[in-house]
Design a protein around this motif. Structure first.
Motif, PDB file in Angstrom:
ATOM      1  N   ARG A  44       0.910  -1.161   0.059  1.00 60.78           N
ATOM      2  CA  ARG A  44       0.111   0.218   0.047  1.00 60.78           C
ATOM      3  C   ARG A  44       0.984   1.420   0.060  1.00 60.78           C
ATOM      4  N   ASP A  45       0.776   2.046  -1.172  1.00 63.54           N
ATOM      5  CA  ASP A  45       1.777   3.072  -1.232  1.00 63.54           C
ATOM      6  C   ASP A  45       1.149   4.297  -1.310  1.00 63.54           C
ATOM      7  N   HIS A  47      -0.616   7.869  -1.957  1.00 64.95           N
ATOM      8  CA  HIS A  47      -1.740   8.351  -2.959  1.00 64.95           C
ATOM      9  C   HIS A  47      -1.272   9.236  -3.681  1.00 64.95           C
ATOM     10  N   THR A  49       1.777   9.732  -4.910  1.00 66.09           N
ATOM     11  CA  THR A  49       3.220   9.550  -5.518  1.00 66.09           C
ATOM     12  C   THR A  49       3.417  10.233  -6.710  1.00 66.09           C
ATOM     13  N   TRP A  90      -5.325   7.888  -5.767  1.00 69.90           N
ATOM     14  CA  TRP A  90      -5.401   6.810  -4.858  1.00 69.90           C
ATOM     15  C   TRP A  90      -4.510   5.556  -5.342  1.00 69.90           C
ATOM     16  N   HIS A  91      -3.707   4.867  -4.961  1.00 71.51           N
ATOM     17  CA  HIS A  91      -2.911   3.885  -5.371  1.00 71.51           C
ATOM     18  C   HIS A  91      -3.805   2.683  -5.117  1.00 71.51           C
ATOM     19  N   SER A  93      -3.288  -1.525  -5.523  1.00 73.04           N
ATOM     20  CA  SER A  93      -2.609  -2.935  -5.783  1.00 73.04           C
ATOM     21  C   SER A  93      -3.602  -3.907  -5.158  1.00 73.04           C
ATOM     22  N   GLU A 184       0.431  -2.875 -10.364  1.00 69.04           N
ATOM     23  CA  GLU A 184       0.028  -1.484  -9.330  1.00 69.04           C
ATOM     24  C   GLU A 184      -0.565  -0.336  -9.936  1.00 69.04           C
ATOM     25  N   TYR A 186      -1.726   3.743 -10.179  1.00 66.37           N
ATOM     26  CA  TYR A 186      -1.861   5.163  -9.655  1.00 66.37           C
ATOM     27  C   TYR A 186      -3.066   5.697 -10.364  1.00 66.37           C
ATOM     28  N   ASP A 230       8.211   4.082  -7.344  1.00 62.68           N
ATOM     29  CA  ASP A 230       7.427   3.942  -8.464  1.00 62.68           C
ATOM     30  C   ASP A 230       7.574   5.190  -9.461  1.00 62.68           C
TER      31      ASP A 230
END
Length: 295
Positions: A44-45, A47, A49, A90-91, A93, A184, A186, A230
């Motif tokens: 969970r990365d 949001h 990025t 939002w991210h 995955s 994944e 974005y 990322d």
């Protein structure tokens, strides 16, 4: 005497041989080194990025219509005067997806600044427009808290039924297909303009003028294989999907019909959507219209 000495020498020699054999049996043969394959588990990365498209800040006094709200499940820029988000980011995955059922617990967002209008589910009642999720419920099924967050009214926009339930829904499903393939994503989406057509006809606002009905709904999706760092992994060959749909009942089921470039969305909104990506890379991927598969 000689016979005794001979027996002693014989026993000694046998003992030495026995010890030698014992040592040979306990030494394991050297094994060849095994190759180590590198793999990444879904995480969970952040949001944001890929960037903060509008430079939103958490200053309710000086930036009421570009107010940054950061939640565990997504980040957004909120407009007090329009009663809806400008954009939500939002991210996505497989780490965000589980077995939690849809909660359907639409609710006002208590974290909005004091004194601001807080939309409730009844704000949309009889309006002819769907409570259109920006970040979808099905993207956040890891826990009840995650799924409930998507039903906050700050995540909603007045969306035509056909737009929400046809092209938009099909693209959301396709995004989850992509993460099941080891990617994944974005995702940044939002709306702009004024005036859309719902099941009750054309309208510019709902909720007594407190929520603006947008004219267009847009979404940008950056597709990466699972990994880390990322933003720096985005290259000129990275797949970026961008769509821009009219907020009316003409919208069909095929989301691919509405593909456009990121540059075109930025020109319409004034945003810098992938601001954290290298400017050289941006110039290539943002001018391109996706032509990849749609299912």
């Amino acid at each position: 005497m000689k016979r005794t000495l001979y027996r002693l020498l014989s026993c000694g020699l046998l003992g030495i041989l026995a010890v030698s054999c014992s040592k040979d049996e306990t030494v394991a043969p050297a094994s060849a080194p095994t190759a180590v394959s590198q793999s990444f588990d879904a995480t969970r990365d952040s949001h944001l990025t890929m960037g903060n498209p509008s430079g939103a800040i958490t200053d309710a006094t000086n930036s009421p219509n570009n107010y940054l709200m950061s939640k565990s499940q997504f980040a957004l820029s909120y407009s007090r005067d329009k009663g809806k988000p400008n954009w939500v980011s939002w991210h996505l995955s497989s780490a965000w997806v589980g077995s939690t059922p849809r909660q359907d617990n639409f609710s006002a967002d208590a974290t909005l600044p004091s004194g601001w209008f807080r939309a409730t589910t009844s704000s949309y009642t009889g309006s002819g427009f769907d409570r259109g999720h920006n970040c979808p419920s099905a993207d956040r099924t890891g826990s009840v808290a995650d799924n409930s967050a998507t039903f906050l009214m700050t995540n909603m926009m007045p969306q035509s039924a056909n737009n929400n339930q046809k092209a938009w829904a099909n693209l959301e499903n396709y995004c989850r297909t992509l993460i099941n393939q080891g990617n994944e994503l974005y995702i940044i989406c939002g709306s702009y303009g004024t005036g859309g057509t719902g099941v009750n006809g054309y309208a510019t606002t709902i909720a007594g003028g407190k929520i603006t009905v947008p004219a267009r709904c847009w979404k940008v999706i950056v597709v990466l294989p699972e990994g880390s760092s990322d933003a720096s992994r985005v290259t000129t060959s990275t797949r970026v999907i961008a769509i821009n749909t009219p907020n009316d009942q003409s919208v069909g089921t095929t989301w691919g019909t509405y593909r456009t470039s990121v540059d075109a969305i930025e020109a319409a909104t004034g945003y810098n959507i992938l601001s954290a990506v290298s400017s050289t890379v941006q110039s290539t991927i943002e001018s391109r219209v996706d032509s990849g598969p749609t299912s």
